[in-house]
Design an enzyme around this catalytic site. Structure first.
Site, PDB file in Angstrom:
ATOM      1  N   ASP A 188       2.535   5.248  -6.773  1.00 41.43           N
ATOM      2  CA  ASP A 188       3.807   5.115  -6.042  1.00 41.43           C
ATOM      3  C   ASP A 188       5.019   4.967  -6.942  1.00 41.43           C
ATOM      4  O   ASP A 188       6.151   5.025  -6.456  1.00 41.43           O
ATOM      5  CB  ASP A 188       3.723   3.899  -5.106  1.00 41.43           C
ATOM      6  CG  ASP A 188       2.747   4.155  -3.969  1.00 41.43           C
ATOM      7  OD1 ASP A 188       1.785   3.382  -3.821  1.00 41.43           O
ATOM      8  OD2 ASP A 188       2.933   5.163  -3.267  1.00 41.43           O
ATOM      9  N   HIS A 213       0.862  -1.194   0.000  1.00 41.00           N
ATOM     10  CA  HIS A 213       0.000   0.000   0.000  1.00 41.00           C
ATOM     11  C   HIS A 213       0.893   1.237   0.000  1.00 41.00           C
ATOM     12  O   HIS A 213       1.684   1.401  -0.918  1.00 41.00           O
ATOM     13  CB  HIS A 213      -0.932  -0.085   1.218  1.00 41.00           C
ATOM     14  CG  HIS A 213      -2.037   0.921   1.262  1.00 41.00           C
ATOM     15  ND1 HIS A 213      -2.399   1.722   0.217  1.00 41.00           N
ATOM     16  CD2 HIS A 213      -2.875   1.244   2.276  1.00 41.00           C
ATOM     17  CE1 HIS A 213      -3.413   2.485   0.579  1.00 41.00           C
ATOM     18  NE2 HIS A 213      -3.725   2.230   1.820  1.00 41.00           N
ATOM     19  N   HIS A 237      -2.662  -2.441  -9.617  1.00 47.99           N
ATOM     20  CA  HIS A 237      -3.640  -1.769  -8.745  1.00 47.99           C
ATOM     21  C   HIS A 237      -4.917  -2.598  -8.712  1.00 47.99           C
ATOM     22  O   HIS A 237      -5.301  -3.191  -9.718  1.00 47.99           O
ATOM     23  CB  HIS A 237      -3.958  -0.364  -9.281  1.00 47.99           C
ATOM     24  CG  HIS A 237      -4.540   0.532  -8.255  1.00 47.99           C
ATOM     25  ND1 HIS A 237      -5.873   0.510  -7.928  1.00 47.99           N
ATOM     26  CD2 HIS A 237      -3.966   1.445  -7.447  1.00 47.99           C
ATOM     27  CE1 HIS A 237      -6.104   1.396  -6.975  1.00 47.99           C
ATOM     28  NE2 HIS A 237      -4.959   1.974  -6.650  1.00 47.99           N
TER      29      HIS A 237
HETATM   30  C1  SDX Z   1      -1.551   2.073  -3.409  1.00 51.38           C
HETATM   31  O1  SDX Z   1      -6.286   0.725  -3.196  1.00 51.38           O
HETATM   32  C2  SDX Z   1      -5.779   1.843  -3.473  1.00 51.38           C
HETATM   33  O2  SDX Z   1      -6.442   2.731  -3.993  1.00 51.38           O
HETATM   34  C3  SDX Z   1      -4.336   2.018  -3.088  1.00 51.38           C
HETATM   35  C4  SDX Z   1      -3.711   3.348  -3.494  1.00 51.38           C
HETATM   36  C5  SDX Z   1      -4.303   4.501  -2.761  1.00 51.38           C
HETATM   37  O3  SDX Z   1      -4.231   5.630  -3.295  1.00 51.38           O
HETATM   38  O4  SDX Z   1      -4.762   4.305  -1.627  1.00 51.38           O
HETATM   39  O5  SDX Z   1      -3.881   3.552  -4.885  1.00 51.38           O
HETATM   40  C6  SDX Z   1      -2.209   3.378  -3.183  1.00 51.38           C
HETATM   41  O6  SDX Z   1      -1.469   1.291  -2.511  1.00 51.38           O
HETATM   42  C7  SDX Z   1      -1.056   1.750  -4.801  1.00 51.38           C
HETATM   43  C8  SDX Z   1      -0.505   0.305  -4.900  1.00 51.38           C
HETATM   44  C9  SDX Z   1       0.927   0.318  -4.351  1.00 51.38           C
HETATM   45  N1  SDX Z   1       1.440  -1.060  -4.251  1.00 51.38           N
HETATM   46  C10 SDX Z   1       2.380  -1.511  -5.091  1.00 51.38           C
HETATM   47  O7  SDX Z   1       2.843  -0.880  -6.049  1.00 51.38           O
HETATM   48  C11 SDX Z   1       2.886  -2.917  -4.746  1.00 51.38           C
HETATM   49  C12 SDX Z   1       2.963  -3.759  -6.014  1.00 51.38           C
HETATM   50  N2  SDX Z   1       1.606  -3.988  -6.524  1.00 51.38           N
HETATM   51  C13 SDX Z   1       0.906  -5.079  -6.020  1.00 51.38           C
HETATM   52  O8  SDX Z   1       1.410  -5.930  -5.070  1.00 51.38           O
HETATM   53  C14 SDX Z   1      -0.528  -5.270  -6.466  1.00 51.38           C
HETATM   54  O9  SDX Z   1      -0.629  -4.863  -7.765  1.00 51.38           O
HETATM   55  C15 SDX Z   1      -1.561  -4.564  -5.611  1.00 51.38           C
HETATM   56  C16 SDX Z   1      -1.397  -4.928  -4.183  1.00 51.38           C
HETATM   57  C17 SDX Z   1      -1.452  -3.098  -5.788  1.00 51.38           C
HETATM   58  C18 SDX Z   1      -2.927  -5.028  -6.116  1.00 51.38           C
HETATM   59  O10 SDX Z   1      -3.000  -6.362  -5.861  1.00 51.38           O
HETATM   60  P1  SDX Z   1      -4.302  -7.224  -6.242  1.00 51.38           P
HETATM   61  O11 SDX Z   1      -5.359  -6.373  -6.856  1.00 51.38           O
HETATM   62  O12 SDX Z   1      -4.686  -8.040  -5.051  1.00 51.38           O
HETATM   63  O13 SDX Z   1      -3.783  -8.116  -7.404  1.00 51.38           O
HETATM   64  P2  SDX Z   1      -3.078  -9.517  -7.211  1.00 51.38           P
HETATM   65  O14 SDX Z   1      -2.017  -9.428  -6.160  1.00 51.38           O
HETATM   66  O15 SDX Z   1      -4.151 -10.540  -7.042  1.00 51.38           O
HETATM   67  O16 SDX Z   1      -2.360  -9.694  -8.630  1.00 51.38           O
HETATM   68  C19 SDX Z   1      -3.087 -10.079  -9.787  1.00 51.38           C
HETATM   69  C20 SDX Z   1      -2.028 -10.664 -10.720  1.00 51.38           C
HETATM   70  C21 SDX Z   1      -1.184 -11.754 -10.054  1.00 51.38           C
HETATM   71  O17 SDX Z   1      -0.689 -12.578 -11.090  1.00 51.38           O
HETATM   72  P3  SDX Z   1      -1.278 -14.112 -11.259  1.00 51.38           P
HETATM   73  O18 SDX Z   1      -1.151 -14.745  -9.876  1.00 51.38           O
HETATM   74  O19 SDX Z   1      -2.745 -13.893 -11.640  1.00 51.38           O
HETATM   75  O20 SDX Z   1      -0.459 -14.754 -12.320  1.00 51.38           O
HETATM   76  O21 SDX Z   1      -1.084  -9.644 -11.094  1.00 51.38           O
HETATM   77  C22 SDX Z   1       0.201  -9.977 -10.562  1.00 51.38           C
HETATM   78  C23 SDX Z   1      -0.011 -11.018  -9.470  1.00 51.38           C
HETATM   79  O22 SDX Z   1       1.138 -11.846  -9.344  1.00 51.38           O
HETATM   80  N3  SDX Z   1       0.736  -8.733 -10.024  1.00 51.38           N
HETATM   81  C24 SDX Z   1       2.007  -8.356 -10.126  1.00 51.38           C
HETATM   82  C25 SDX Z   1       2.061  -7.084  -9.514  1.00 51.38           C
HETATM   83  N4  SDX Z   1       0.853  -6.756  -9.069  1.00 51.38           N
HETATM   84  C26 SDX Z   1       0.039  -7.770  -9.369  1.00 51.38           C
HETATM   85  N5  SDX Z   1       3.085  -8.965 -10.669  1.00 51.38           N
HETATM   86  C27 SDX Z   1       4.245  -8.279 -10.599  1.00 51.38           C
HETATM   87  N6  SDX Z   1       4.367  -7.042 -10.041  1.00 51.38           N
HETATM   88  C28 SDX Z   1       3.321  -6.434  -9.489  1.00 51.38           C
HETATM   89  N7  SDX Z   1       3.458  -5.228  -8.957  1.00 51.38           N
END
Ligand code: SDX
Length: 428
Positions: A363, A268, A307
């Site tokens: 981010d 997050h 996201h």
């Molecule tokens: C913020 O919610 C909000 O609005 C948050 C925010 C706000 O203003 O409050 O926007 C701020 O928190 C932005 C997000 C910051 N976090 C990151 O950058 C961390 C990296 N991103 C993630 O870990 C992920 O994308 C999330 C946590 C942001 C979202 O996760 P989800 O929606 O639960 O998606 P998921 O983990 O189920 O992933 C879906 C697929 C998976 O692949 P498969 O298992 O289907 O093969 O996408 C892949 C994941 O492995 N994936 C990624 C990835 N994010 C998702 N693969 C590599 N790198 C990534 N960053």
């Protein structure tokens, strides 16, 4: 049969049920009537992470993840970033309307009169180790503020609430600045409320007694816009934590301490700090292909990408990328920017990311700017929290006043053992 209903057939019994559809949703409680035996509990929904569950009705922030749209109270984020100020946006989020000249002047004046923190709190901050993570200090300080303002428990009194809102918006930058000064072993600069919100914050961070000290207007403006971009984001993890804690009628300080703790996580608000560490680990443009391969093997995540809601480019990331160039005019250009831009270019052409609709989020670029401005990485989530504070407060007020809302208490699917007899130690 009205067409705003869902007809459910339970194939276990052949029974059909009509469930009303309102606002493109059905009420989960309406599924409880679906049962086999008359005394069954009835159906629930199972939704870990709430990927498809609305927890509330809100009028604060609108996001269209497919179109990459973000609006605060209906105003597009691009216009607010371009034309508004952080305190004006805070007013908009909390009261739902843009303030008049007099309303804004009164709002700013009240907040800037609450920038000093209680000396007990100043002393508390000094008890942390010099290398304590500033987010740990911020979470503790926000919780400690509840002990200084016990009247904040009167969460249904709008005047008392407004006083806490002034205090929180006024004091958080001071706590953040003191945490930073503590981190680098320098004496605290007490607030100067004649400076603007961001200007006062930069002053408290940087002033070292120079006779000719001036806040850099380009950096103050960039920070103000970054705060606007972080101000709210509907039911994200930390806002849901704020709402969940406050649903027990906990005071806003205790609720916000929990929200800040949720924001701290690297998935997050801690992602901006993790992005910088990732870019530094990659080290050069030449190492990007190897890093991408590690992401595909799921050894690492591409921090700052992806996201839950945006399945298109995060509109905030686009604006932040523009601000980066304004900041670099003043500071030296951050060499990590070249790695970030090349990493984004490669990722956006790679089917692994395209198929998963992974785009840069808020981010991805914010940390590069913060670093160029001289902030240490562990201050990045603190800056996110300063921006998000008015959003947490607006969502809190909306939740407390919402007649639909009640204490947050989800159900579970129990898969554990049942009815076991205690076993004496000698027989284990
Ligand atoms: C913020 O919610 C909000 O609005 C948050 C925010 C706000 O203003 O409050 O926007 C701020 O928190 C932005 C997000 C910051 N976090 C990151 O950058 C961390 C990296 N991103 C993630 O870990 C992920 O994308 C999330 C946590 C942001 C979202 O996760 P989800 O929606 O639960 O998606 P998921 O983990 O189920 O992933 C879906 C697929 C998976 O692949 P498969 O298992 O289907 O093969 O996408 C892949 C994941 O492995 N994936 C990624 C990835 N994010 C998702 N693969 C590599 N790198 C990534 N960053």
């Amino acid at each position: 049969m009205s067409n705003n209903t869902l007809t459910i057939t339970d194939n276990r019994t052949g029974q059909t049920y009509e469930v009303p559809i309102n606002d493109e949703t059905i009420k989960a409680i309406d599924l409880r009537q679906v049962r086999v035996q008359a005394d069954d509990f009835g159906l629930m929904t199972y939704d870990p992470g709430f990927t498809n569950t609305a927890s509330c009705k809100s009028r604060i922030t609108y996001i269209d993840g497919d179109k990459g749209i973000l609006e605060y109270r209906g105003y597009p984020i691009e216009q607010l970033a371009e034309q508004s100020s952080f305190l004006e946006v805070a007013y908009l989020l909390i009261f739902g309307v843009l303030p008049t000249v007099d309303q804004l002047a009164h709002w700013e004046q009240r907040i800037m009169r609450h920038t000093y923190i209680h000396e007990n709190l100043t002393d508390l901050l000094k008890t942390f180790r010099y290398d304590a993570h500033p987010m740990g200090i911020l979470v503790s300080a926000i919780a400690a503020m509840s002990t200084l303002h016990p009247e904040a428990k009167q969460v249904h009194d709008s005047e008392v609430r407004l006083k806490q809102i002034y205090r929180i918006l006024g004091k958080l930058p001071t706590v953040a600045a003191f945490a930073y000064r503590h981190r680098i072993g320098r004496p605290y600069n007490y607030p100067d409320s004649t400076l603007g919100y961001a200007g006062n914050f930069l002053y408290m961070l940087d002033f070292m007694g120079q006779s000719n000290y001036q806040v850099n207007p380009v950096l103050a403006h960039a920070l103000d816009v970054l705060f606007i971009l972080h101000a709210d984001h509907e039911q994200n993890c930390s806002t849901s934590a704020m709402r969940g804690i406050a649903s027990s009628e906990a005071d806003p300080y205790s609720s916000m301490a929990g929200a800040a703790a949720a924001l701290y996580g690297p998935l997050h608000g801690g992602a901006n700090e993790a992005v910088l560490r990732m870019l530094r680990e990659i080290g050069s443009v030449a190492n990007i292909p190897g890093f991408i391969e590690r992401v595909k093997k799921r050894e690492v995540r591409l921090m700052g990408f992806g996201h839950r809601v945006y399945k298109n480019y995060d509109p905030r990331a686009r604006i932040i990328k523009k601000i980066a160039y304004e900041v670099f005019e003043v500071t030296q250009k951050n060499p990590l920017l070249d790695i970030a831009i090349e990493l984004e270019r490669i990722a956006l052409e790679d089917d692994y990311f395209i198929s998963r609709k992974l785009y840069p989020n808020v981010d991805f670029y914010s940390g590069i700017i913060y670093q160029a401005m001289g902030f240490p990485e562990d201050m990045f989530p603190v800056l996110f929290a300063l921006g998000r504070a008015p959003g947490w407060l607006a969502q809190w007020v909306e939740m407390v006043d919402d007649p639909d809302q009640k204490i947050s208490r989800p159900r579970q699917i129990y898969l554990g053992e049942r009815g076991r007899d205690y076993v004496a130690m000698e027989r284990r």
